[in-house]
Design an enzyme around this catalytic site. Structure first.
Site, PDB file in Angstrom:
ATOM      1  N   GLY A 291      42.653  13.359 -14.015  1.00  0.00           N
ATOM      2  CA  GLY A 291      41.760  13.082 -12.885  1.00  0.00           C
ATOM      3  C   GLY A 291      40.427  12.514 -13.365  1.00  0.00           C
TER       4      GLY A 291
ATOM      5  NE  ARG B  50      46.489  14.467 -13.182  1.00  0.00           N
ATOM      6  CZ  ARG B  50      45.837  14.450 -12.013  1.00  0.00           C
ATOM      7  NH1 ARG B  50      46.339  13.813 -10.980  1.00  0.00           N
ATOM      8  NH2 ARG B  50      44.687  15.078 -11.877  1.00  0.00           N
TER       9      ARG B  50
ATOM     10  CG  ASP C 111      44.633  21.767 -18.452  1.00  0.00           C
ATOM     11  OD1 ASP C 111      44.678  20.721 -17.762  1.00  0.00           O
ATOM     12  OD2 ASP C 111      44.817  22.905 -17.977  1.00  0.00           O
TER      13      ASP C 111
ATOM     14  CB  THR D 161      38.400  18.176 -15.718  1.00  0.00           C
ATOM     15  OG1 THR D 161      38.807  18.810 -14.487  1.00  0.00           O
ATOM     16  CG2 THR D 161      38.095  19.283 -16.715  1.00  0.00           C
TER      17      THR D 161
ATOM     18  CG  ASP E 248      39.721  21.061 -11.654  1.00  0.00           C
ATOM     19  OD1 ASP E 248      39.180  20.753 -10.578  1.00  0.00           O
ATOM     20  OD2 ASP E 248      40.913  20.785 -11.911  1.00  0.00           O
TER      21      ASP E 248
ATOM     22  CG  ASP F  87      40.464  23.643 -15.499  1.00  0.00           C
ATOM     23  OD1 ASP F  87      39.877  22.685 -16.044  1.00  0.00           O
ATOM     24  OD2 ASP F  87      41.589  23.536 -14.996  1.00  0.00           O
TER      25      ASP F  87
ATOM     26  NE  ARG G  77      46.545  20.451  -9.433  1.00  0.00           N
ATOM     27  CZ  ARG G  77      46.681  19.166  -9.726  1.00  0.00           C
ATOM     28  NH1 ARG G  77      47.331  18.376  -8.892  1.00  0.00           N
ATOM     29  NH2 ARG G  77      46.183  18.660 -10.837  1.00  0.00           N
TER      30      ARG G  77
HETATM   31  O1  F6P Z   1      41.861  18.187 -11.922  1.00  0.00           O
HETATM   32  C1  F6P Z   1      40.978  17.581 -11.061  1.00  0.00           C
HETATM   33  C2  F6P Z   1      41.486  17.608  -9.643  1.00  0.00           C
HETATM   34  O2  F6P Z   1      40.542  16.943  -8.838  1.00  0.00           O
HETATM   35  C3  F6P Z   1      41.790  18.974  -9.069  1.00  0.00           C
HETATM   36  O3  F6P Z   1      40.663  19.695  -8.642  1.00  0.00           O
HETATM   37  C4  F6P Z   1      42.708  18.608  -7.941  1.00  0.00           C
HETATM   38  O4  F6P Z   1      43.521  19.694  -7.615  1.00  0.00           O
HETATM   39  C5  F6P Z   1      43.512  17.480  -8.529  1.00  0.00           C
HETATM   40  O5  F6P Z   1      42.712  16.910  -9.545  1.00  0.00           O
HETATM   41  C6  F6P Z   1      43.911  16.412  -7.538  1.00  0.00           C
HETATM   42  O6  F6P Z   1      44.630  15.440  -8.214  1.00  0.00           O
HETATM   43  P1  F6P Z   1      45.057  14.028  -7.572  1.00  0.00           P
HETATM   44  O7  F6P Z   1      43.849  13.151  -7.541  1.00  0.00           O
HETATM   45  O8  F6P Z   1      46.090  13.520  -8.503  1.00  0.00           O
HETATM   46  O9  F6P Z   1      45.556  14.311  -6.208  1.00  0.00           O
END
Ligand code: F6P
Length: 328
Positions: free
Chosen positions: A15, A76, A107, A130, A132, A134, A176
């Site tokens: 992300g 990804r 991660d 990120t 997050d 995390d 998430r």
């Molecule tokens: O990991 C970053 C994040 O924004 C999370 O908070 C979220 O759950 C996820 O990516 C959403 O991913 P995507 O943009 O692929 O829907």
């Protein structure tokens, strides 16, 4: 003996997060300073597989420090999860004479780096990027501070409507698997209740809290819900279930979504990204590999990337307690 590093490749993967461009700039400029050639693969590992890259000079990264997203784009890559995909990536690294990699991401990005380094022994350093927050081994990841402030700004605006219409708002924020944004934005924006994936406080407790706040004279309330919270199937179902039991509330749901991922990075994220980018290049020159640069107690510290992906940054339980006291 330490191998002299002549060429470094950088990617952004997973992300996107505000501040990734500032980190790319820092890597490119530090390389230029130390007379190391620098390239950036597009779309993370996928660009490595397709040998899709751009040369990064000190001047080619001008005017990006203030921009959200990533000029290298992000993805990804499913192909990189396969042995064949990783072999293609390795062949391109050999073909382009790349000595080391700098991986900016979360991660998932680091897991890819660990597998790749075990198979092909290519030195790499991770930079945690990120929203997050995390990742273990750093007190802050690039993008988290900006996302947090975006979330608070949005919740403040929602509060205007909540208060004008005497409504109960459920605001879903990103995360998430991690409740950092929810917990900190919740406290920062004065939320009634905060629901996070790390701590199952239960539906009944939420009902009790909302009943209590009505009795205490509150006319509007905000519940901040992390995307990964499991109190309901999703935030809409949760709001509906609450409204069935407490029909006296006029309930609304607002999902902040990807607006938290975009925008100009905060000064904190720009400075963090700048420090991490320079430190990553210097760590590679120093012969380090399979480590992540981290920011702990005001200092840059490297930690094992394998450890960083095995554990996660733990949530601050004290902040949950503070939130409880303040929502009296
Ligand atoms: O990991 C970053 C994040 O924004 C999370 O908070 C979220 O759950 C996820 O990516 C959403 O991913 P995507 O943009 O692929 O829907």
């Amino acid at each position: 003996m330490k191998k002299k590093i002549k060429k470094i490749a950088v990617i952004t993967s997973g992300g996107d997060a505000p501040g990734m461009n500032a980190a790319i700039r820092a890597v490119a400029r530090a390389c230029s300073y130390y007379q190391i050639e620098c390239v950036g693969f597009y779309r993370g590992y996928q660009g490595m597989i397709e040998n899709d890259f751009v040369a990064l000079s000190a001047r080619s990264v001008k005017n990006i420090i203030s921009k959200g997203g990533t000029i290298l784009k992000s993805a990804r890559s499913n192909e990189f999860r396969t042995k064949e995909g990783r072999k293609k990536a390795y062949d391109n690294i050999v073909k382009e004479n790349i000595d080391a990699l700098i991986l900016i991401g979360g991660d998932g990005t680091f897991n890819g780096g660990v597998v790749f380094s075990k198979e092909y022994n290519v030195p790499f350093i991770g930079i945690p990027g990120t929203i997050d927050n995390d990742i273990a081994g750093t007190s802050a990841t690039i993008g988290y501070d900006t996302a947090l402030n975006t979330a608070v700004e949005c919740i403040d605006k929602i509060r205007d409507t909540a208060s004008s219409h005497n409504r109960l708002f459920f605001v879903e924020v990103m995360g998430r698997d991690a409740g950092f944004i929810a917990l900190n934005a919740g406290v920062g924006a004065g939320a009634e209740e905060i629901l996070i994936p790390e701590e199952d406080l239960g539906f009944d407790r939420l009902l009790e809290a909302l009943k209590r706040s009505k009795l205490s004279g509150k006319s509007s309330s905000i519940v901040v819900v992390s995307e990964g919270d499991k109190t309901g199937e999703n935030v809409f179902e949760l709001a509906e279930n609450v409204n069935k039991v407490l029909p006296e509330y006029e309930v609304r749901v607002s999902v902040l979504g990807h607006m938290q991922r975009g925008g100009s990075p905060s000064c904190f994220d720009r400075v963090l990204a700048s420090k991490m980018g320079v430190h990553a290049v210097e760590s590679i020159m120093d012969g380090q590999t399979d480590v992540m640069v981290g920011f702990i107690n005001g200092e840059m510290l490297n930690s094992s990337i394998e450890e960083a992906v095995k554990s996660t940054n733990s949530i601050n339980k004290e902040l949950l307690r503070i939130s409880d006291i303040l929502s009296v």
